[in-house]
Each structure stands twice: as structure tokens, then as C-alpha cells.
Design an enzyme around this catalytic site. Structure first.
Site, mmCIF file in Angstrom:
data_model
loop_
_atom_site.group_PDB
_atom_site.id
_atom_site.type_symbol
_atom_site.label_atom_id
_atom_site.label_comp_id
_atom_site.label_asym_id
_atom_site.label_seq_id
_atom_site.Cartn_x
_atom_site.Cartn_y
_atom_site.Cartn_z
ATOM 1 N N CYS A 1 0.812 -1.221 0.000
ATOM 2 C CA CYS A 1 0.000 0.000 0.000
ATOM 3 C C CYS A 1 0.849 1.276 0.000
ATOM 4 O O CYS A 1 0.323 2.365 -0.193
ATOM 5 C CB CYS A 1 -0.953 -0.001 1.193
ATOM 6 S SG CYS A 1 -1.978 -1.468 1.250
ATOM 7 N N HIS B 1 -2.963 7.021 2.151
ATOM 8 C CA HIS B 1 -3.474 5.734 1.673
ATOM 9 C C HIS B 1 -4.871 5.506 2.243
ATOM 10 O O HIS B 1 -5.109 5.719 3.435
ATOM 11 C CB HIS B 1 -2.519 4.617 2.104
ATOM 12 C CG HIS B 1 -3.103 3.261 1.898
ATOM 13 N ND1 HIS B 1 -3.619 2.869 0.681
ATOM 14 C CD2 HIS B 1 -3.284 2.224 2.747
ATOM 15 C CE1 HIS B 1 -4.087 1.638 0.798
ATOM 16 N NE2 HIS B 1 -3.899 1.233 2.045
ATOM 17 N N ASN C 1 -10.232 -0.098 -0.186
ATOM 18 C CA ASN C 1 -8.768 -0.047 -0.144
ATOM 19 C C ASN C 1 -8.226 -0.669 -1.431
ATOM 20 O O ASN C 1 -8.359 -1.867 -1.638
ATOM 21 C CB ASN C 1 -8.300 -0.817 1.089
ATOM 22 C CG ASN C 1 -6.789 -0.815 1.256
ATOM 23 O OD1 ASN C 1 -6.047 -0.443 0.340
ATOM 24 N ND2 ASN C 1 -6.334 -1.242 2.419
HETATM 25 N N1 ACO Z 1 -18.979 -8.177 9.123
HETATM 26 C C1 ACO Z 1 -19.496 -8.380 10.330
HETATM 27 N N2 ACO Z 1 -18.742 -8.701 11.409
HETATM 28 C C2 ACO Z 1 -17.411 -8.789 11.239
HETATM 29 C C3 ACO Z 1 -16.803 -8.597 9.986
HETATM 30 C C4 ACO Z 1 -17.654 -8.267 8.902
HETATM 31 N N3 ACO Z 1 -17.174 -8.031 7.658
HETATM 32 N N4 ACO Z 1 -15.466 -8.757 10.118
HETATM 33 C C5 ACO Z 1 -15.239 -9.048 11.415
HETATM 34 N N5 ACO Z 1 -16.406 -9.075 12.088
HETATM 35 C C6 ACO Z 1 -16.628 -9.340 13.497
HETATM 36 C C7 ACO Z 1 -15.570 -10.229 14.090
HETATM 37 O O1 ACO Z 1 -15.878 -11.587 13.864
HETATM 38 C C8 ACO Z 1 -15.660 -9.862 15.549
HETATM 39 O O2 ACO Z 1 -16.756 -10.521 16.123
HETATM 40 P P1 ACO Z 1 -16.679 -11.127 17.608
HETATM 41 O O3 ACO Z 1 -16.454 -9.935 18.484
HETATM 42 O O4 ACO Z 1 -18.004 -11.773 17.760
HETATM 43 O O5 ACO Z 1 -15.514 -12.068 17.571
HETATM 44 C C9 ACO Z 1 -15.987 -8.375 15.534
HETATM 45 O O6 ACO Z 1 -16.518 -8.105 14.209
HETATM 46 C C10 ACO Z 1 -14.782 -7.510 15.770
HETATM 47 O O7 ACO Z 1 -13.706 -7.938 14.936
HETATM 48 P P2 ACO Z 1 -12.356 -7.187 14.927
HETATM 49 O O8 ACO Z 1 -11.452 -7.771 13.896
HETATM 50 O O9 ACO Z 1 -11.833 -7.078 16.316
HETATM 51 O O10 ACO Z 1 -12.852 -5.759 14.431
HETATM 52 P P3 ACO Z 1 -12.138 -4.390 14.508
HETATM 53 O O11 ACO Z 1 -12.935 -3.462 15.307
HETATM 54 O O12 ACO Z 1 -10.674 -4.507 14.804
HETATM 55 O O13 ACO Z 1 -12.266 -3.906 12.999
HETATM 56 C C11 ACO Z 1 -10.935 -3.704 11.030
HETATM 57 C C12 ACO Z 1 -11.636 -4.655 11.962
HETATM 58 C C13 ACO Z 1 -11.956 -2.840 10.353
HETATM 59 C C14 ACO Z 1 -10.174 -4.502 9.983
HETATM 60 C C15 ACO Z 1 -9.982 -2.847 11.874
HETATM 61 O O14 ACO Z 1 -9.136 -3.627 12.634
HETATM 62 C C16 ACO Z 1 -9.158 -1.951 11.041
HETATM 63 O O15 ACO Z 1 -9.633 -0.970 10.517
HETATM 64 N N6 ACO Z 1 -7.863 -2.229 10.924
HETATM 65 C C17 ACO Z 1 -7.006 -1.449 10.064
HETATM 66 C C18 ACO Z 1 -6.528 -2.329 9.047
HETATM 67 C C19 ACO Z 1 -6.958 -1.960 7.690
HETATM 68 O O16 ACO Z 1 -7.668 -1.034 7.402
HETATM 69 N N7 ACO Z 1 -6.403 -2.747 6.843
HETATM 70 C C20 ACO Z 1 -6.529 -2.580 5.483
HETATM 71 C C21 ACO Z 1 -5.307 -3.113 4.867
HETATM 72 S S1 ACO Z 1 -3.915 -2.501 5.597
HETATM 73 C C22 ACO Z 1 -3.477 -1.168 4.852
HETATM 74 O O17 ACO Z 1 -3.928 -0.901 3.785
HETATM 75 C C23 ACO Z 1 -2.518 -0.321 5.588
#
Ligand code: ACO
Length: 329
Positions: free
Chosen positions: A119, A252, A282
Site C-alpha cells: 500500500c 493511503h 482499499n
Molecule cells: N462483518 C461483520 N462482522 C465482522 C466482519 C464483517 N465483515 N469482520 C469481522 N467481524 C466481526 C468479528 O468476527 C468480531 O466478532 P466477535 O467480536 O463476535 O468475535 C468483531 O466483528 C470484531 O472484529 P475485529 O477484527 O476485532 O474488528 P475491529 O474493530 O478490529 O475492525 C478492522 C476490523 C476494520 C479490519 C480494523 O481492525 C481496522 O480498521 N484495521 C485497520 C486495518 C486496515 O484497514 N487494513 C486494510 C489493509 S492494511 C493497509 O492498507 C494499511
């Protein structure tokens, strides 16, 4: 006379299949995967993404974006002596996607190569092209970010497959006696390679390891926010530009919460952040040039303005490029 590089044209390309969250929810439900528009919007800000069909490769989108940038600049493909494509989803193991773009444009003889910095790929490619232009190794460079990330998504992992889209963006950089690119800084810390990766490779005709993207979302989130703030300040300091004189931040586009947190940490008005993650999701190396092209074409980014481009992602790798825009279009 000091030699610099400046942006003289921008372009972008998106595949035609625009998939809203509602449509993605429906498609995933067919595979028994449950998600919702509410979850996706609340956690990421994403509302839709564009997905390429199986016959569309990164080089196709890259070529389309490159043609648009050439047209915006009023230049021909034959004028270009350097093509750099930033991609983690190249058409082939080799030759490079840049060579395929060169062929499609009917351009030959200049340098063409790919940059793999996930990225951060576009800012790595911009910094490289700027350095090559400033040292006289090139005079006119197409710098392209192009991805078909949908190919490396595990469509049974709802934690990652809702986050990404496909697309390409390009800029045409040209040698100039006035600075367009004011400063660039690139960084990486391979100790974090495990938090975001696609750990497969081809061996003896078979894929060894996993060819699908895996991510520790929370670790990526924390690291991304802190390095985007640091490298942004570093580049502004290198160019001796007070943050008050920054017109636009184009980071990004991974997640709207990362963009908001970065603006907050830098003390920047959130209205100065170009946000496209809602429209494109993304698109990895394509996200920054896609957002730049959109903001140039809708009239937000104008000649004379200062724009900070920032990349962050797998590696872990990050970087920033500060530009003063010249007349494009
Ligand atoms: N739909 C519904 N529920 C979901 C989904 C979905 N698509 N995905 C995960 N969940 C659930 C999980 O199963 C979990 O449920 P549980 O509590 O019952 O176990 C709950 O949602 C929370 O999951 P987490 O992974 O802890 O969610 P989080 O709040 O961390 O959000 C996310 C996830 C959006 C990916 C976040 O961590 C984030 O924004 N991270 C940044 C990474 C990113 O944006 N990466 C992109 C690529 S990296 C880059 O480009 C730099």
C-alpha cells in the site's frame, strides 16, 4: 540550474463492476458468509468498491490510467522514458507489469520496472521517479499504482474481503527547473512483516503457502496511525513547510478511521483530507493516485497548492511525498 520533477497530468481507471455494500452482503450470503452494510460502514467508512472481472489484469487498468494522465498532460506515450508500476498484484511473476504497460502504450526503449511496497507502493514509486529525474536518469516518467486485490482475497474471511477493491491511478512526472516534488521520505520495518501479508509463492508449478491476504487488523491500525503522523511531519520539516500551508492530505485509503485519526494527530483540519475509501475501498498501491486524480478532476486540488501524499502498508512499509501542484488539465 537545479533540476526538479513536477506532476503535469493525472489519470485513473476503475473496472465497471461497482459493488455496493448491499450487493456484497448478498454475494457473500450466497457463500454462507454473514456481514452487513452497518458493520462495514461503521468500522471502515467503505460504502462500495469496484471489482475487476477475471479477464482484467493490473496492466489493463494501469494502461487506462496512464493514457488518461498522458491526455491530461497533452503528452504522447513516445515522450515517456521511464515507467514505474507499483503493484502487489502483477499480471505475471515476470515480465514486470511496467513492461506490459510499455508495450500496450506502444512505447519502447526507456526504463520500465515494478515496485513492490504494497500500500506504500505509489509513494515509493514517486520518490524513485523523482530521484531518477533529478539526477538526469529520466526526463518524463509515468508513475502508476495498479491493483486487482480481489484476486488475493479469501472470500470466506469476512474480516478482510469486505475491505478491498480494484483500480489504478497514474501521474506523469516531468523534469522542471521549478520544484513540484518538494521532499520525500521512505521507511520500512520488516520486523512487522507478519501483520499483513500474502505468504505464498510458486514452486515447481504449485502454490506453496497461502496465496490469500491475511491481516492482524488491530496491529495494522495502530501502526498505520502512528507512522502516518510521523512521516507526514518529517516530510513537512524537510521541505520547511508549516502545516498551515498544507492544502491537502491524501493518505493511503485503508479505513476512514485511520484517515481521521491521522488528521487529528497531525493537528490538521479534517476537511483538508481527501477521502475516497467510501467509494473505492482499499485499492492498495492504487489508492493514493486514484484519490489525487479524483480531487484534481473535481477541482479541489489546484495549481500552486501543497499536497501531502502518504502511503502505509505491508512490509511494514510507509512513506510520504510532498508536492506543489503545477497546472494540470
Ligand atoms: N462483518 C461483520 N462482522 C465482522 C466482519 C464483517 N465483515 N469482520 C469481522 N467481524 C466481526 C468479528 O468476527 C468480531 O466478532 P466477535 O467480536 O463476535 O468475535 C468483531 O466483528 C470484531 O472484529 P475485529 O477484527 O476485532 O474488528 P475491529 O474493530 O478490529 O475492525 C478492522 C476490523 C476494520 C479490519 C480494523 O481492525 C481496522 O480498521 N484495521 C485497520 C486495518 C486496515 O484497514 N487494513 C486494510 C489493509 S492494511 C493497509 O492498507 C494499511
Amino acid at each position: 540550474m537545479t533540476r526538479y520533477s513536477k506532476i503535469i497530468g493525472t489519470g485513473s481507471a476503475l473496472p465497471p463492476d461497482c459493488v455496493s455494500n448491499a450487493e456484497l452482503v448478498r454475494r457473500l450470503a450466497e457463500r454462507g458468509i454473514e456481514t452487513s452494510d452497518e458493520w462495514i460502514v461503521e468500522r471502515t467508512g467503505i460504502r462500495q468498491r469496484y471489482l475487476a472481472d477475471p479477464n482484467t489484469a493490473s496492466s489493463h487498468l494501469a494502461t487506462q490510467a496512464a493514457r488518461a494522465a498522458l491526455e491530461a498532460a497533452g503528452r504522447q506515450a513516445a515522450d515517456v522514458d521511464l515507467i514505474i508500476v507499483a503493484t502487489s498484484t502483477p499480471d505475471y511473476v515476470f515480465p514486470s507489469t511496467a513492461c506490459l504497460v510499455q508495450k500496450a502504450l506502444g512505447n519502447a526503449g526507456g526504463a520500465a520496472f515494478d515496485v513492490q511496497a504494497v500500500c506504500s507502493g505509489f509513494v515509493y514509486a514517486m520518490a524513485t521517479a523523482d530521484a531518477m529525474i533529478r539526477t538526469g536518469m529520466a526526463s518524463r516518467a509515468l508513475v502508476i499504482g495498479a491493483e486487482v486485490f480481489s484476486r488475493i482475497l479469501d472470500w470466506t474471511d469476512r474480516g478482510t474481503c469486505v475491505l478491498f477493491g480494484d483500480g489504478a491511478g497514474a501521474v506523469l512526472l516531468e523534469a522542471s527547473d521549478e520544484p513540484g516534488v518538494l521532499a520525500s521520505r521512505l521507511h520500512a520495518d520488516g520486523r512487522y512483516e507478519g501483520i499483513l501479508r500474502t505468504p505464498g509463492h510458486v514452486c515447481g508449478g504449485a502454490v506453496i503457502g497461502s496465496p490469500m491476504l491475511t491481516m492482524d487488523g488491530q496491529a495494522v491500525f495502530k501502526l498505520a496511525v502512528s507512522v502516518l503522523d510521523e512521516v507526514g511531519r518529517e516530510v513537512l520539516a524537510a521541505a520547511q513547510l508549516p502545516i498551515e500551508q498544507l492544502d491537502w492530505l491524501i493518505p493511503h485509503q485503508a479505513n476512514v478511521r485511520i484517515l481521521q485519526a491521522t488528521a487529528r494527530r497531525m493537528g490538521l483540519d479534517p476537511a483538508k483530507v481527501v477521502v475516497t475509501v467510501d467509494q473505492h475501498a482499499n485499492t492498495s498501491a492504487a489508492s493514493v493516485p486514484l484519490a489525487l486524480d479524483l480531487a484534481v478532476r473535481d477541482g479541489r486540488v489546484r495549481p500552486g497548492q501543497h499536497v501531502l501524499l502518504e502511503g502505509v502498508g505491508g512490509g511494514f512499509a510507509w512513506g510520504a511525498v510532498l508536492v506543489r501542484m503545477s497546472g494540470v488539465h
